[in-house]
Design a protein around this motif. Structure first.
Motif, PDB file in Angstrom:
ATOM      1  N   ARG A 109       0.838  -1.193   0.000  1.00 17.67           N
ATOM      2  CA  ARG A 109       0.000   0.000   0.000  1.00 17.67           C
ATOM      3  C   ARG A 109       0.876   1.247   0.000  1.00 17.67           C
ATOM      4  O   ARG A 109       1.912   1.283   0.650  1.00 17.67           O
ATOM      5  N   SER A 110       0.445   2.269  -0.727  1.00 18.29           N
ATOM      6  CA  SER A 110       1.145   3.549  -0.673  1.00 18.29           C
ATOM      7  C   SER A 110       0.359   4.461   0.262  1.00 18.29           C
ATOM      8  O   SER A 110      -0.681   4.987  -0.109  1.00 18.29           O
ATOM      9  N   ASP A 111       0.824   4.589   1.504  1.00 17.08           N
ATOM     10  CA  ASP A 111       0.194   5.529   2.440  1.00 17.08           C
ATOM     11  C   ASP A 111       0.850   6.900   2.311  1.00 17.08           C
ATOM     12  O   ASP A 111       0.183   7.924   2.412  1.00 17.08           O
ATOM     13  N   VAL A 112       2.155   6.872   2.130  1.00 22.09           N
ATOM     14  CA  VAL A 112       2.945   8.108   2.127  1.00 22.09           C
ATOM     15  C   VAL A 112       3.904   8.052   0.940  1.00 22.09           C
ATOM     16  O   VAL A 112       4.486   7.002   0.662  1.00 22.09           O
ATOM     17  N   SER A 113       4.038   9.165   0.230  1.00 23.49           N
ATOM     18  CA  SER A 113       4.977   9.269  -0.893  1.00 23.49           C
ATOM     19  C   SER A 113       6.148  10.150  -0.470  1.00 23.49           C
ATOM     20  O   SER A 113       5.988  11.029   0.381  1.00 23.49           O
ATOM     21  N   PHE A 114       7.292   9.904  -1.064  1.00 25.99           N
ATOM     22  CA  PHE A 114       8.421  10.805  -0.781  1.00 25.99           C
ATOM     23  C   PHE A 114       9.205  11.106  -2.052  1.00 25.99           C
ATOM     24  O   PHE A 114       9.225  10.306  -2.993  1.00 25.99           O
ATOM     25  N   THR A 115       9.805  12.280  -2.057  1.00 28.30           N
ATOM     26  CA  THR A 115      10.758  12.677  -3.103  1.00 28.30           C
ATOM     27  C   THR A 115      12.019  13.146  -2.410  1.00 28.30           C
ATOM     28  O   THR A 115      11.960  14.052  -1.568  1.00 28.30           O
ATOM     29  N   VAL A 116      13.142  12.510  -2.711  1.00 27.21           N
ATOM     30  CA  VAL A 116      14.435  12.979  -2.210  1.00 27.21           C
ATOM     31  C   VAL A 116      15.120  13.702  -3.366  1.00 27.21           C
ATOM     32  O   VAL A 116      15.355  13.111  -4.425  1.00 27.21           O
TER      33      VAL A 116
END
Ligand code: NI
Length: 222
Positions: A109-116
């Motif tokens: 599941r994708s609950d939270v997305s991030f971009t570094v």
């Protein structure tokens, strides 16, 4: 909650990643996009079978896992589906929502997305990550090594790059606690009990808050 987190990666890690990406094989980003996101995704991404992928993936995952804000506010169960993306002049990623489930047949599941962010912001023009919400848009373009972490439920886009090259690592977190409101309560309780601990030590108030935090985590985690 949206978090901007500085210095997730240290300068040596950024240099190592960027150096490896400069020699690696990239493919069309559409290969990992959902059928509707494909229509607006125009970037390149590191081939997952290419040599440096697993080393680079490990560096970014470990960096996120060791950050105290991520462990307290996001409660990661699994960091998954990491991609290294490259946007050259003219490339962008139009408004879309991320897939809820990824990694078929595992269905993470994708609950939270991030971009570094991996490129120095002065080295390219455009390329802002824009979060869209009911009260308008907000654009993010962070220093190399810094990250934005946001609910996967939000509409977002990447503005066209007009100069230079934008390199980022993006990925998703399945949280131990699926409901963002429950995560927020746990984060605030954890923040308060740590503040009490740093001021007064292991007091009765600290112990009671720790008990409540633990009991709610027990109740809500999956
Ligand atoms: Ni996205």
């Amino acid at each position: 909650m949206i978090f901007s987190i500085e210095n997730i990666l240290n300068p040596e890690e950024i240099e190592f990643i960027v150096e490896n990406l400069s020699q690696a094989n990239f493919v069309d980003g559409k290969v990992t996009a959902g059928w509707h996101a494909k229509l607006v995704k125009n970037n390149a991404q590191l081939e997952k079978t290419s040599k440096p992928y697993s080393d680079l993936e490990t560096i970014v995952k470990k960096a996120l896992e060791r950050h105290p804000l991520i462990s307290s506010a996001i409660l990661p169960k699994l960091i998954h589906s990491l991609l290294f993306s490259r946007y050259e002049i003219g490339m962008s990623y139009g408004t879309h929502t991320d897939n809820a489930l990824m990694g078929k047949p595992n269905y993470w599941r994708s609950d939270v997305s991030f971009t570094v962010f991996l490129s120095c912001p002065s080295s390219y023009s455009g390329g802002e990550l824009v979060m869209e919400s009911t009260d308008g848009d907000r654009a993010y373009k962070l220093e190399a090594g810094s990250a934005i972490v946001y609910p996967s439920s939000m509409l977002h886009r990447v503005e066209p790059v007009t100069e230079g090259v934008r390199l980022v690592a993006v990925g998703w977190i399945q949280s131990l606690v699926r409901d963002p409101a429950e995560r927020e309560i746990l984060f605030e309780l954890d923040t308060v009990r740590r503040s009490i601990f740093s001021k007064d030590g292991k007091t009765l108030e600290f112990d009671l808050l720790s008990k409540t935090h633990a009991n709610l985590l027990r109740k809500w985690s999956e």
